[in-house]
Design a protein around this motif. Structure first.
Motif, PDB file in Angstrom:
ATOM      1  N   LEU A 193       0.844  -1.186   0.000  1.00 45.84           N
ATOM      2  CA  LEU A 193       0.000   0.000   0.000  1.00 45.84           C
ATOM      3  C   LEU A 193       0.884   1.242   0.000  1.00 45.84           C
ATOM      4  CD1 LEU A 193      -2.756  -0.770   2.672  1.00 45.84           C
ATOM      5  CD2 LEU A 193      -3.153  -0.312   0.261  1.00 45.84           C
ATOM      6  N   LYS A 194       0.423   2.279  -0.657  1.00 41.58           N
ATOM      7  CA  LYS A 194       1.155   3.546  -0.630  1.00 41.58           C
ATOM      8  C   LYS A 194       0.764   4.299   0.633  1.00 41.58           C
ATOM      9  CE  LYS A 194       2.237   4.592  -5.455  1.00 41.58           C
ATOM     10  NZ  LYS A 194       2.020   5.536  -6.569  1.00 41.58           N
ATOM     11  N   SER A 254      -4.882 -22.308 -12.466  1.00 42.58           N
ATOM     12  CA  SER A 254      -3.807 -21.306 -12.423  1.00 42.58           C
ATOM     13  C   SER A 254      -2.470 -21.918 -12.025  1.00 42.58           C
ATOM     14  CB  SER A 254      -4.177 -20.177 -11.453  1.00 42.58           C
ATOM     15  OG  SER A 254      -5.318 -19.478 -11.905  1.00 42.58           O
ATOM     16  N   VAL A 255      -2.475 -22.847 -11.095  1.00 47.10           N
ATOM     17  CA  VAL A 255      -1.202 -23.416 -10.639  1.00 47.10           C
ATOM     18  C   VAL A 255      -0.592 -24.365 -11.667  1.00 47.10           C
ATOM     19  CG1 VAL A 255      -1.807 -23.188  -8.203  1.00 47.10           C
ATOM     20  CG2 VAL A 255      -2.334 -25.315  -9.392  1.00 47.10           C
ATOM     21  N   ARG A 256      -1.393 -24.797 -12.676  1.00 47.54           N
ATOM     22  CA  ARG A 256      -0.841 -25.668 -13.722  1.00 47.54           C
ATOM     23  C   ARG A 256       0.070 -24.892 -14.671  1.00 47.54           C
ATOM     24  NH1 ARG A 256      -3.375 -24.871 -18.698  1.00 47.54           N
ATOM     25  NH2 ARG A 256      -5.027 -23.299 -18.520  1.00 47.54           N
ATOM     26  N   LEU A 257      -0.055 -23.559 -14.692  1.00 49.45           N
ATOM     27  CA  LEU A 257       0.705 -22.731 -15.636  1.00 49.45           C
ATOM     28  C   LEU A 257       2.155 -22.565 -15.194  1.00 49.45           C
ATOM     29  CD1 LEU A 257      -1.997 -19.921 -16.043  1.00 49.45           C
ATOM     30  CD2 LEU A 257      -1.522 -21.749 -17.690  1.00 49.45           C
ATOM     31  N   SER A 258       3.031 -22.426 -16.163  1.00 46.12           N
ATOM     32  CA  SER A 258       4.425 -22.079 -15.852  1.00 46.12           C
ATOM     33  C   SER A 258       4.492 -20.596 -15.501  1.00 46.12           C
ATOM     34  CB  SER A 258       5.327 -22.381 -17.049  1.00 46.12           C
ATOM     35  OG  SER A 258       4.922 -21.610 -18.172  1.00 46.12           O
ATOM     36  N   ARG A 259       5.616 -20.168 -14.897  1.00 49.58           N
ATOM     37  CA  ARG A 259       5.724 -18.785 -14.434  1.00 49.58           C
ATOM     38  C   ARG A 259       6.928 -18.097 -15.086  1.00 49.58           C
ATOM     39  NH1 ARG A 259       5.254 -21.944 -10.088  1.00 49.58           N
ATOM     40  NH2 ARG A 259       7.337 -21.530  -9.291  1.00 49.58           N
ATOM     41  N   CYS A 260       6.716 -16.841 -15.445  1.00 45.31           N
ATOM     42  CA  CYS A 260       7.811 -16.049 -16.005  1.00 45.31           C
ATOM     43  C   CYS A 260       7.964 -14.725 -15.269  1.00 45.31           C
ATOM     44  CB  CYS A 260       7.584 -15.798 -17.496  1.00 45.31           C
ATOM     45  SG  CYS A 260       6.094 -14.834 -17.847  1.00 45.31           S
ATOM     46  N   ARG A 261       7.138 -14.524 -14.246  1.00 42.56           N
ATOM     47  CA  ARG A 261       7.220 -13.291 -13.461  1.00 42.56           C
ATOM     48  C   ARG A 261       7.300 -13.651 -11.986  1.00 42.56           C
ATOM     49  NH1 ARG A 261       2.967 -12.523 -17.158  1.00 42.56           N
ATOM     50  NH2 ARG A 261       3.534 -11.147 -18.892  1.00 42.56           N
ATOM     51  N   SER A 262       7.742 -12.669 -11.181  1.00 43.81           N
ATOM     52  CA  SER A 262       7.906 -12.912  -9.746  1.00 43.81           C
ATOM     53  C   SER A 262       7.224 -11.866  -8.882  1.00 43.81           C
ATOM     54  CB  SER A 262       9.399 -12.936  -9.376  1.00 43.81           C
ATOM     55  OG  SER A 262      10.056 -13.978 -10.052  1.00 43.81           O
ATOM     56  N   VAL A 263       6.510 -10.937  -9.500  1.00 42.08           N
ATOM     57  CA  VAL A 263       5.857  -9.864  -8.747  1.00 42.08           C
ATOM     58  C   VAL A 263       4.353 -10.077  -8.738  1.00 42.08           C
ATOM     59  CG1 VAL A 263       5.492  -7.381  -8.544  1.00 42.08           C
ATOM     60  CG2 VAL A 263       7.695  -8.251  -9.336  1.00 42.08           C
ATOM     61  N   VAL A 264       3.780 -10.159  -7.541  1.00 43.60           N
ATOM     62  CA  VAL A 264       2.328 -10.267  -7.372  1.00 43.60           C
ATOM     63  C   VAL A 264       1.771  -8.861  -7.266  1.00 43.60           C
ATOM     64  CG1 VAL A 264       0.486 -11.097  -5.861  1.00 43.60           C
ATOM     65  CG2 VAL A 264       2.519 -12.502  -6.230  1.00 43.60           C
ATOM     66  N   SER A 265       0.921  -8.485  -8.203  1.00 42.76           N
ATOM     67  CA  SER A 265       0.421  -7.107  -8.276  1.00 42.76           C
ATOM     68  C   SER A 265      -0.747  -6.896  -7.327  1.00 42.76           C
ATOM     69  CB  SER A 265       0.005  -6.773  -9.714  1.00 42.76           C
ATOM     70  OG  SER A 265      -0.945  -7.722 -10.177  1.00 42.76           O
ATOM     71  N   ASN A 266      -0.541  -7.263  -6.078  1.00 38.43           N
ATOM     72  CA  ASN A 266      -1.590  -7.105  -5.065  1.00 38.43           C
ATOM     73  C   ASN A 266      -0.943  -7.201  -3.688  1.00 38.43           C
ATOM     74  OD1 ASN A 266      -4.179  -6.632  -4.237  1.00 38.43           O
ATOM     75  ND2 ASN A 266      -4.976  -8.654  -4.750  1.00 38.43           N
ATOM     76  N   LEU A 267      -1.716  -6.823  -2.646  1.00 36.08           N
ATOM     77  CA  LEU A 267      -1.216  -6.927  -1.279  1.00 36.08           C
ATOM     78  C   LEU A 267      -1.193  -8.361  -0.795  1.00 36.08           C
ATOM     79  CD1 LEU A 267      -3.249  -3.982   0.273  1.00 36.08           C
ATOM     80  CD2 LEU A 267      -0.880  -3.936  -0.460  1.00 36.08           C
ATOM     81  N   ALA A 324      -4.899   1.089  -9.472  1.00 39.13           N
ATOM     82  CA  ALA A 324      -4.416  -0.087  -8.740  1.00 39.13           C
ATOM     83  C   ALA A 324      -4.361   0.160  -7.237  1.00 39.13           C
ATOM     84  CB  ALA A 324      -3.032  -0.484  -9.258  1.00 39.13           C
ATOM     85  N   ASP A 325      -3.955   1.376  -6.824  1.00 41.45           N
ATOM     86  CA  ASP A 325      -3.860   1.667  -5.392  1.00 41.45           C
ATOM     87  C   ASP A 325      -5.240   1.668  -4.737  1.00 41.45           C
ATOM     88  OD1 ASP A 325      -1.067   1.939  -5.376  1.00 41.45           O
ATOM     89  OD2 ASP A 325      -1.224   3.982  -6.131  1.00 41.45           O
ATOM     90  N   HIS A 326      -6.238   2.200  -5.458  1.00 43.31           N
ATOM     91  CA  HIS A 326      -7.604   2.186  -4.928  1.00 43.31           C
ATOM     92  C   HIS A 326      -8.114   0.745  -4.814  1.00 43.31           C
ATOM     93  CE1 HIS A 326      -7.071   6.234  -6.629  1.00 43.31           C
ATOM     94  NE2 HIS A 326      -7.953   6.635  -5.719  1.00 43.31           N
ATOM     95  N   ARG A 327      -7.757  -0.089  -5.797  1.00 42.66           N
ATOM     96  CA  ARG A 327      -8.182  -1.498  -5.767  1.00 42.66           C
ATOM     97  C   ARG A 327      -7.578  -2.221  -4.568  1.00 42.66           C
ATOM     98  NH1 ARG A 327      -5.279  -5.522  -7.311  1.00 42.66           N
ATOM     99  NH2 ARG A 327      -3.949  -4.279  -8.678  1.00 42.66           N
ATOM    100  N   LYS A 328      -6.302  -1.934  -4.278  1.00 43.22           N
ATOM    101  CA  LYS A 328      -5.656  -2.575  -3.127  1.00 43.22           C
ATOM    102  C   LYS A 328      -6.368  -2.212  -1.820  1.00 43.22           C
ATOM    103  CE  LYS A 328      -1.134  -2.329  -5.387  1.00 43.22           C
ATOM    104  NZ  LYS A 328       0.169  -1.633  -5.370  1.00 43.22           N
TER     105      LYS A 328
END
Length: 655
Positions: free
Chosen positions: A356-357, A504-517, A608-612
């Motif tokens: 959160l900001k 969702s967990v069956r998918l491979s991953r190419c990112r490491s940042v979760v865009s949520n709290l 995004a900040d309001h959504r968080k």
């Protein structure tokens, strides 16, 4: 009172003598100490179990002490808090509950001694045989010592209490604010010689063995320290052993005070106060002593409270905290940080969460507010469930179904709020989560949301039957029906969410940042660079089915209820329908509105900040709203809460 006033299995407790002016301050003081004991001890256990640097025998053995303190405080304090507002004639307890409480009270006291003994042994090996410490104090040894501490205490106390419950009873009054073994055999007019002999033997063996073992251990440690000229060794010995001795001395002194006061009947009021204070303050005292005096734990607590970073070898290349914070907030990373996160530093299983900001001036008020709200959610929802299950007059389908909502609210708040509280105090580079934990959290988040809808649907059905088919209500809404509806609500949600997250967990991953709290399904599949068409299709279908069925069933049900109320001239029926259905509709409307706000904000990345903020508030406000609305608007629950706080007598089925 001793003969016919009470039911066969009901006893009367003697409470604390508290004046009407000091009742409320005493209640608040006890409640605050209890909350502190719970929060501090739970936090210490979680901190030790989640921090690899604290996975040492000394701290793992200390977890036994914290768990026992939580157990000990919970046996007595809630019971005293309940009785402190009741007049003396209403402080009832069933004999079975009294026997269980007595067993737990003595188990807590015995485990305190046995755990302190094994902790003394650990300190002896660490200081007197440092080279053999790793080979002696292995994980298996720690587990064996812990098991022995609990098993010995459990067996000894089982025999102690067993000798008391075998006796017949000729009295009904417990001369104590809570039940213990002396209270149990004091109810009998038979000979209690065997009880006295075994009780005296247990006390002598327990206190004697703990006192002798601790004394011999620390004498040997003292000899080693005196002979050694190693200042570091002596300092460490003083630091770790001093805390242990302080707790042990406090335990011995408090026990001796209570035993001494037992010998003076004219000082029974002082004995009651001393026994309550011992049960309440010792857990808090242990948490403070071990939490603030042990170096590693103290460092971590200071780091949390002051937002200082503890040395982490994975983060040596990161820049200052201020730049890290701004870089995360703006979704831009320094090259070194980006390389670390996306490639090898965090590893494929480690993800980083956004924050959160919050300004430096507002994060402490935000932390305190969230913590207080979480405590309120825990106390109110657990209190409502306990109240409903303990009160026969409230064991009706409507309230039993509502228990699903309270349990789900407690579950939902616990998934998110402790995690957010922890992350508020961490720097950006430390806000990490394992992929497995992220997937579990996402599953739990969606399970909570889905169960909120399915439980509201079955509660709607209950209201429909109660108002539209009142004569058939008792035959339709049986205990079996309530259990079946509850099982269906949880099972349907569980299956739907399992498929959702499984895709969702069956998918491979190419990112490491979760865009949520915190983690949710959208956060999971956004970590992948593969096609997520199937995820979007199932997610949309899942949302349509869940919301469509809940909106459709609630709308049709309340339209039928409205028709019945309009066609009926029974004011009592209409008033009851308005009272029970309005609370249900208020919760449902809030659930829908909060859900739609979050879904809408997902479509606008610039918000995004309001959504968080909205996502956190959704998991915080709804559990509070449910507890307040159902707790204060339902007549029977409101009456019982008023009875607790205003000392009004509520009819008891057992009297």
């Amino acid at each position: 009172m001793e003969n016919q006033t009470l039911g066969e299995g009901v006893l009367l407790l003697e409470g604390l003598k508290v004046s009407s002016q000091s009742t409320l301050p005493a209640f608040i003081a006890l409640l605050l100490i209890y909350i502190f004991a719970l929060v501090s001890n739970i936090s210490l256990v979680v901190l030790i179990l989640t921090s690899r640097t604290l996975h040492q025998p000394m701290y793992l053995l200390f977890c036994n002490m914290s768990i026992n303190d939580i157990f000990g405080a919970t046996i007595v304090t809630p019971h005293i808090l309940r009785d402190i507002f009741r007049p003396p004639s209403e402080r009832f307890i069933h004999y079975i509950d009294c026997a269980i409480q007595a067993f737990c009270v003595h188990l807590y006291a015995n485990v305190t001694h046995t755990v302190l003994m094994i902790m003394a042994f650990d300190r002896y090996v660490a200081i007197c045989k440092p080279l053999q410490y790793a080979t002696i104090m292995t994980g298996r040894t720690v587990a064996a010592l812990s098991a022995a501490a609990w098993t010995v205490a459990f067996t000894a106390v089982a025999i102690l209490v067993g000798l008391s419950i075998r006796l017949s009873r000729c009295r009904r009054v417990i001369p104590n604010p809570f039940c213990d073994n002396a209270s149990l055999f004091g109810l009998s007019c038979e000979s209690v010689l065997v009880n006295h002999v075994y009780g005296l033997g247990l006390t002598a063996v327990l206190l004697g063995s703990s006192f002798v073992s601790v004394t011999i251990t620390y004498l040997k440690i003292g000899v080693v320290c005196v002979r050694s000229k190693n200042k570091a060794l002596n300092s460490k010995a003083l630091q770790t052993c001093g805390t242990h001795l302080a707790v042990y001395v406090f335990l011995l002194v408090s026990a001796l005070v209570i035993i001494t006061l037992h010998r003076f009947p004219q000082m029974s009021d002082y004995r009651k106060v001393a026994s309550v204070l011992c049960e309440v303050t010792l857990p808090a005292f242990n948490a403070v002593i071990y939490g603030l005096q042990i170096k590693e734990i103290k460092q971590r607590i200071i780091a949390l409270l002051h937002n200082r970073k503890i040395v982490n070898h994975r983060d040596n290349s990161l820049d200052s905290p201020l730049r890290r914070r701004s870089s995360i907030d703006n979704q831009t990373y320094f090259p070194a940080v980006k390389y670390d996160m996306e490639n090898s530093t965090f590893g494929g299983e480690i993800l980083i969460l956004e924050r959160l900001k919050l300004t430096s001036q507002s994060f402490i008020p935000a932390f305190v507010l969230l913590l207080l709200v979480y405590i309120f959610i825990m106390v109110s929802n657990i209190g409502l469930v306990v109240l409903i299950f303990r009160s026969r007059s409230l064991q009706q389908p409507m309230y039993l179904l509502f228990c699903n909502m309270s349990i789900n609210d407690f579950f939902g708040a616990t998934i998110i709020i402790p995690h957010v509280l922890r992350d508020l105090l961490l720097s950006d580079s430390e806000r990490l989560i394992r992929y497995t934990d992220c997937a579990v959290q996402a599953f739990c988040v969606h399970l909570h949301a889905s169960v909120s809808h399915t439980v509201l649907m079955i509660m709607t059905f209950d209201r429909y039957v109660a108002i539209c088919s009142p004569l058939r209500y008792a035959t339709i809404m049986t205990s079996r029906t309530v259990a079946a509806l509850s099982a269906v609500a949880w099972t349907v949600a569980l299956l739907m969410v399992a498929i959702l997250v499984g895709l969702s967990v069956r998918l491979s991953r190419c990112r490491s940042v979760v865009s949520n709290l915190f983690c949710d399904n959208a956060s999971l599949f956004k970590l992948s660079c593969e096609s997520v068409l199937i995820n979007n299709i199932y997610g949309l279908g899942y949302t349509v089915v869940l919301l469509g069925s809940s909106i459709g069933s609630v709308t049709l049900t309340y339209l039928k209820i409205a028709v019945v109320c309009l066609s009926s001239r029974n004011k009592s029926l209409n008033s009851k329908a308005l009272q029970t259905c309005a609370t249900h509709l208020a919760v449902y409307v809030f659930l829908l509105v909060s859900g739609f706000i979050i879904v809408t904000l997902h479509r606008f990345p610039q918000l995004a900040d309001h959504r968080k903020v909205a996502s956190v508030l959704g998991h915080v406000v709804l559990p509070v709203l449910n507890a307040v609305i159902y707790g204060l608007q339902i007549k029977e629950v409101r009456q019982r809460i008023k009875a607790l706080f205003h000392n009004n007598k509520v009819a008891l089925m057992d009297v």
